[in-house]
Design a protein around this motif. Sequence first.
Motif, short mmCIF file in Angstrom:
data_model
loop_
_atom_site.label_atom_id
_atom_site.label_comp_id
_atom_site.label_asym_id
_atom_site.label_seq_id
_atom_site.Cartn_x
_atom_site.Cartn_y
_atom_site.Cartn_z
N TYR A 123 -8.01 -0.20 0.46
CA TYR A 123 -7.47 -1.19 1.39
C TYR A 123 -8.16 -1.15 2.75
O TYR A 123 -7.60 -1.58 3.74
N GLY A 124 -9.38 -0.61 2.78
CA GLY A 124 -10.16 -0.65 3.99
C GLY A 124 -10.01 0.53 4.93
O GLY A 124 -10.64 0.56 5.99
N PHE A 125 -9.19 1.50 4.57
CA PHE A 125 -9.07 2.70 5.40
C PHE A 125 -10.22 3.64 5.05
O PHE A 125 -10.66 3.69 3.90
N SER A 126 -10.70 4.39 6.03
CA SER A 126 -11.79 5.33 5.76
C SER A 126 -11.28 6.44 4.84
O SER A 126 -10.11 6.80 4.87
N ASN A 127 -12.18 6.96 4.03
CA ASN A 127 -11.83 7.97 3.03
C ASN A 127 -11.92 9.37 3.63
O ASN A 127 -12.68 10.22 3.16
N ASP A 128 -11.13 9.59 4.69
CA ASP A 128 -11.11 10.90 5.34
C ASP A 128 -9.76 11.08 6.03
O ASP A 128 -8.88 10.22 5.93
N ILE A 178 -4.44 12.76 -1.95
CA ILE A 178 -3.74 11.77 -2.78
C ILE A 178 -3.64 10.44 -2.04
O ILE A 178 -3.90 9.37 -2.60
N GLN A 179 -3.30 10.50 -0.75
CA GLN A 179 -3.20 9.27 0.05
C GLN A 179 -4.57 8.61 0.20
O GLN A 179 -4.69 7.39 0.07
N GLN A 180 -5.61 9.42 0.45
CA GLN A 180 -6.95 8.87 0.62
C GLN A 180 -7.38 8.09 -0.61
O GLN A 180 -8.01 7.04 -0.50
N ASP A 181 -7.08 8.64 -1.79
CA ASP A 181 -7.49 7.99 -3.03
C ASP A 181 -6.92 6.59 -3.17
O ASP A 181 -7.54 5.72 -3.78
N VAL A 182 -5.75 6.36 -2.58
CA VAL A 182 -5.11 5.03 -2.67
C VAL A 182 -5.57 4.13 -1.52
O VAL A 182 -6.00 3.00 -1.76
N VAL A 211 0.84 -1.19 0.00
CA VAL A 211 0.00 0.00 0.00
C VAL A 211 0.88 1.25 0.00
O VAL A 211 0.62 2.20 -0.73
N LEU A 212 1.93 1.22 0.81
CA LEU A 212 2.84 2.36 0.88
C LEU A 212 3.50 2.63 -0.47
O LEU A 212 3.60 3.79 -0.90
N ALA A 213 3.90 1.58 -1.15
CA ALA A 213 4.50 1.75 -2.48
C ALA A 213 3.50 2.36 -3.46
O ALA A 213 3.86 3.21 -4.27
N GLU A 214 2.24 1.97 -3.35
CA GLU A 214 1.21 2.54 -4.22
C GLU A 214 0.98 4.02 -3.92
O GLU A 214 0.74 4.81 -4.83
N VAL A 215 1.03 4.38 -2.65
CA VAL A 215 0.86 5.78 -2.27
C VAL A 215 2.00 6.61 -2.86
O VAL A 215 1.77 7.67 -3.46
N ILE A 216 3.23 6.13 -2.73
CA ILE A 216 4.39 6.84 -3.28
C ILE A 216 4.25 6.97 -4.79
O ILE A 216 4.50 8.03 -5.36
N LYS A 217 3.81 5.88 -5.44
CA LYS A 217 3.61 5.90 -6.89
C LYS A 217 2.54 6.94 -7.26
O LYS A 217 2.69 7.65 -8.26
N ALA A 218 1.49 7.05 -6.46
CA ALA A 218 0.42 8.02 -6.74
C ALA A 218 0.94 9.45 -6.69
O ALA A 218 0.52 10.30 -7.48
N PHE A 219 1.87 9.73 -5.79
CA PHE A 219 2.45 11.09 -5.72
C PHE A 219 3.25 11.40 -6.98
O PHE A 219 3.39 12.56 -7.36
N GLY A 220 3.77 10.36 -7.63
CA GLY A 220 4.55 10.55 -8.85
C GLY A 220 3.73 10.66 -10.11
O GLY A 220 4.25 11.03 -11.16
N ALA A 221 2.42 10.36 -10.02
CA ALA A 221 1.56 10.47 -11.19
C ALA A 221 1.54 11.93 -11.65
O ALA A 221 1.49 12.84 -10.83
N LEU A 276 -4.56 9.25 8.99
CA LEU A 276 -3.84 9.18 10.27
C LEU A 276 -3.64 7.74 10.70
O LEU A 276 -2.55 7.37 11.18
N LYS A 277 -4.65 6.90 10.54
CA LYS A 277 -4.52 5.48 10.90
C LYS A 277 -3.46 4.82 10.03
O LYS A 277 -2.66 4.02 10.51
N PHE A 278 -3.45 5.14 8.74
CA PHE A 278 -2.44 4.61 7.83
C PHE A 278 -1.04 5.04 8.28
O PHE A 278 -0.12 4.22 8.36
#
Length: 107
Positions: free
Chosen positions: A51-56, A43-47, A1-11, A61-63
């Motif tokens: 994976y079950g984290f709330s979209n807020d 950007i983080q929320q979108d990823v 998930v962390l790798a996907e978040v980093i990748k999303a910042f690079g989009a 913060l939990k992530f």
Amino acid sequence: VLAEVIKAFGAPENAQRMDEARENACNDMGKMLQFLLPVATQIQQDVIKAYGFSNDGEGVLKFARLIKSYESQDPEIASMSGKLKAMFLPPMTLPPHGAGTGGVAAS
């Protein structure tokens, strides 16, 4: 998930959003919180919502807390966490040693 978040910042579209927010913030910490942090959070929320984290903000913060709990156990997670933070936190610079302490300069 962390790798996907980093990748999303690079989009390209997210990189552009972050650049615009950085320009608006002008390296002012208060403005960073006002302009940059909401974009980074979105950007983080979108990823992470996939994976079950709330979209807020609470989901982000939990992530972040979860990542922090694994940093000491896994050097790869620690490294990726550092990369993620560097994407939206300004570099912290320390004042020169002895500055403002009232010390007398040696001559």
